[in-house]
Design an enzyme around this catalytic site. Structure first.
Site, mmCIF file in Angstrom:
data_model
loop_
_atom_site.group_PDB
_atom_site.id
_atom_site.type_symbol
_atom_site.label_atom_id
_atom_site.label_comp_id
_atom_site.label_asym_id
_atom_site.label_seq_id
_atom_site.Cartn_x
_atom_site.Cartn_y
_atom_site.Cartn_z
ATOM 1 N N SER A 178 0.950 4.315 0.759
ATOM 2 C CA SER A 178 0.058 5.139 1.588
ATOM 3 C C SER A 178 0.413 6.621 1.528
ATOM 4 C CB SER A 178 0.177 4.638 3.036
ATOM 5 O OG SER A 178 -0.279 5.601 3.949
ATOM 6 N N GLY A 179 -0.604 7.436 1.326
ATOM 7 C CA GLY A 179 -0.393 8.882 1.373
ATOM 8 C C GLY A 179 -0.099 9.347 2.796
ATOM 9 N N PHE A 180 -0.783 8.739 3.740
ATOM 10 C CA PHE A 180 -0.589 9.094 5.147
ATOM 11 C C PHE A 180 0.851 8.820 5.566
ATOM 12 C CE2 PHE A 180 -0.409 7.787 9.587
ATOM 13 C CZ PHE A 180 -1.086 8.812 10.230
ATOM 14 N N TRP A 210 0.876 -1.190 0.000
ATOM 15 C CA TRP A 210 0.000 0.000 0.000
ATOM 16 C C TRP A 210 0.903 1.227 0.000
ATOM 17 C CZ3 TRP A 210 -4.216 2.462 -0.986
ATOM 18 C CH2 TRP A 210 -4.728 3.493 -0.203
ATOM 19 N N HIS A 250 -14.443 3.051 3.964
ATOM 20 C CA HIS A 250 -13.597 3.443 5.091
ATOM 21 C C HIS A 250 -14.460 3.881 6.264
ATOM 22 C CE1 HIS A 250 -9.855 3.976 6.911
ATOM 23 N NE2 HIS A 250 -9.488 5.156 6.469
ATOM 24 N N ARG A 295 -13.070 4.663 -3.601
ATOM 25 C CA ARG A 295 -13.185 4.690 -2.130
ATOM 26 C C ARG A 295 -14.241 5.706 -1.727
ATOM 27 N NH1 ARG A 295 -7.897 6.062 1.593
ATOM 28 N NH2 ARG A 295 -8.889 7.353 3.199
ATOM 29 N N ASP A 324 -1.495 14.740 6.734
ATOM 30 C CA ASP A 324 -2.017 14.155 5.494
ATOM 31 C C ASP A 324 -3.182 15.016 4.990
ATOM 32 O OD1 ASP A 324 -2.527 12.365 3.443
ATOM 33 O OD2 ASP A 324 -3.565 10.911 4.720
ATOM 34 N N ASP A 376 -2.161 4.944 -3.358
ATOM 35 C CA ASP A 376 -3.164 5.823 -2.746
ATOM 36 C C ASP A 376 -3.053 7.187 -3.433
ATOM 37 O OD1 ASP A 376 -4.726 7.349 -1.048
ATOM 38 O OD2 ASP A 376 -3.372 7.184 0.679
HETATM 39 C C1 SPV Z 1 -3.542 6.172 3.903
HETATM 40 O O1 SPV Z 1 -2.870 5.259 4.413
HETATM 41 O O2 SPV Z 1 -3.033 7.179 3.408
HETATM 42 C C2 SPV Z 1 -4.998 6.056 3.843
HETATM 43 C C3 SPV Z 1 -5.682 5.276 4.879
HETATM 44 O O3 SPV Z 1 -5.591 6.653 2.980
HETATM 45 S S1 SPV Z 1 -6.194 6.393 6.108
HETATM 46 O O4 SPV Z 1 -5.007 7.107 6.596
HETATM 47 O O5 SPV Z 1 -6.818 5.610 7.160
HETATM 48 O O6 SPV Z 1 -7.128 7.324 5.510
HETATM 49 MG MG MG Z 2 -4.493 8.206 2.140
#
Ligand code: SPV
Ligand code: MG
Length: 289
Positions: A40-42, A38, A185, A154, A52, A79
């Site tokens: 991930s943007g976060f 993944w 989510h 999503r 984020d 993401d």
């Molecule tokens: C990420 O991991 O960037 C996500 C999941 O989009 S969340 O942070 O839970 O939105």
């Molecule tokens: Mg994200």
């Protein structure tokens, strides 16, 4: 890579996808036996010490995905937040992520700039009009070169507090726009909200979940719902990293040296292995004269 993801999805098993924020962490995801990475943007935002909130640019994220795709054989689920703009921007974004080696993207129905789904800023999560987001999905599908490239829509309807009926309505609209999978989510502390959504979901598109907020939903419980085909562990790489660094840094300060932590952290040789130093030795022998 997209065809590998499609093959795995066709196997009718739950796919386990772990977050990463760097090529190194992507490699560790692979070694641990996950089915995908993944991007991930976060995690990437956190790596830069930023919230984020769409502060990290597409180029920064794309560079990371490109570098990851050179370090792992696993399919990368990228993401792309809200798709960095409108449907026209999405056409460009998909071409770029496909070229960077991603096998799939997750695009969410929030407005730009997005607010982190799990954040408690008090700010209202704004969602796009359904028709506009359908246009973004259609743009993504029309722009992929490889038909195996997976487009995951999503919905943030539950995150925005709009309730299950709205979430189901949006998911159905996104499926009819052609989305390959639906990510639902939730930030509720228990799985009830997501489980109820899954029970209410009568569409054919398989479901993806990110159970960060409701960790009691383990894989056994997820598998009981045949409709959930992918679980994303959304931020466990960066959280594990921070926990490990905090501990080691504090011990070095406390002990006034590195002797006691040495046995508890990986060796330099292990880092050499992850860096591919063995290959360097071979090429040295072959080419250095
Ligand atoms: C990420 O991991 O960037 C996500 C999941 O989009 S969340 O942070 O839970 O939105
Ligand atoms: Mg994200």
């Amino acid at each position: 890579m997209a065809s590998r993801l499609r093959e795995k999805l066709a196997e009718d098993q739950l796919l386990h996808v772990m977050a990463a924020h760097s090529p190194l962490s992507a490699k560790l995801v692979e070694e641990a036996g996950f089915d995908g990475v993944w991007a991930s943007g976060f995690e990437l935002a956190a790596l830069y010490g930023l919230p984020d909130l769409s502060f990290v640019s597409m180029t920064q994220h794309l560079d990371m995905v490109r570098a990851m795709s050179g370090s792992t054989h696993l399919p990368i689920v990228a993401d792309i937040d809200t798709g960095y703009g409108n449907a026209i921007n999405v056409t460009h974004v998909i071409a770029e992520y496909e070229r960077a080696g991603a096998a799939a993207v997750v695009i969410e129905d929030k407005t730009f700039p997005k607010v982190s789904s799990l954040a408690t800023t008090g700010r209202q999560q704004e969602l796009l009009r359904i028709e506009e987001f359908q246009g973004k999905i259609a743009a993504a599908l029309a722009s992929r070169r490889d038909p195996n490239f997976v487009v995951i829509a999503r919905t943030e309807a539950l995150i925005a507090g709009l309730g299950e009926a709205e979430a189901v309505k949006r998911a159905a609209a996104y499926e009819s726009a052609g989305a390959d999978m639906i990510l639902i989510h939730s930030k509720q502390k228990t799985p009830d909200e997501v489980e109820s959504f899954v029970r209410a979901w009568s569409g054919a598109a398989p479901i993806v979940i990110v159970p960060t907020a409701y960790p009691e939903m383990n894989e056994m419980r997820i598998s009981a719902f045949g409709k959930i085909r992918m679980v994303i562990y959304g931020n466990h790489a960066i959280r594990a990293t921070v926990a490990a660094m905090k501990d080691v840094f504090a011990r070095i300060r406390r002990d006034g040296g590195i002797l006691t932590v040495d046995k508890d952290i990986v060796s330099v040789e292990e880092i050499f292995r992850l860096q591919g130093m063995d290959r360097v030795k071979i090429t040295e022998k072959r080419f250095l004269r």
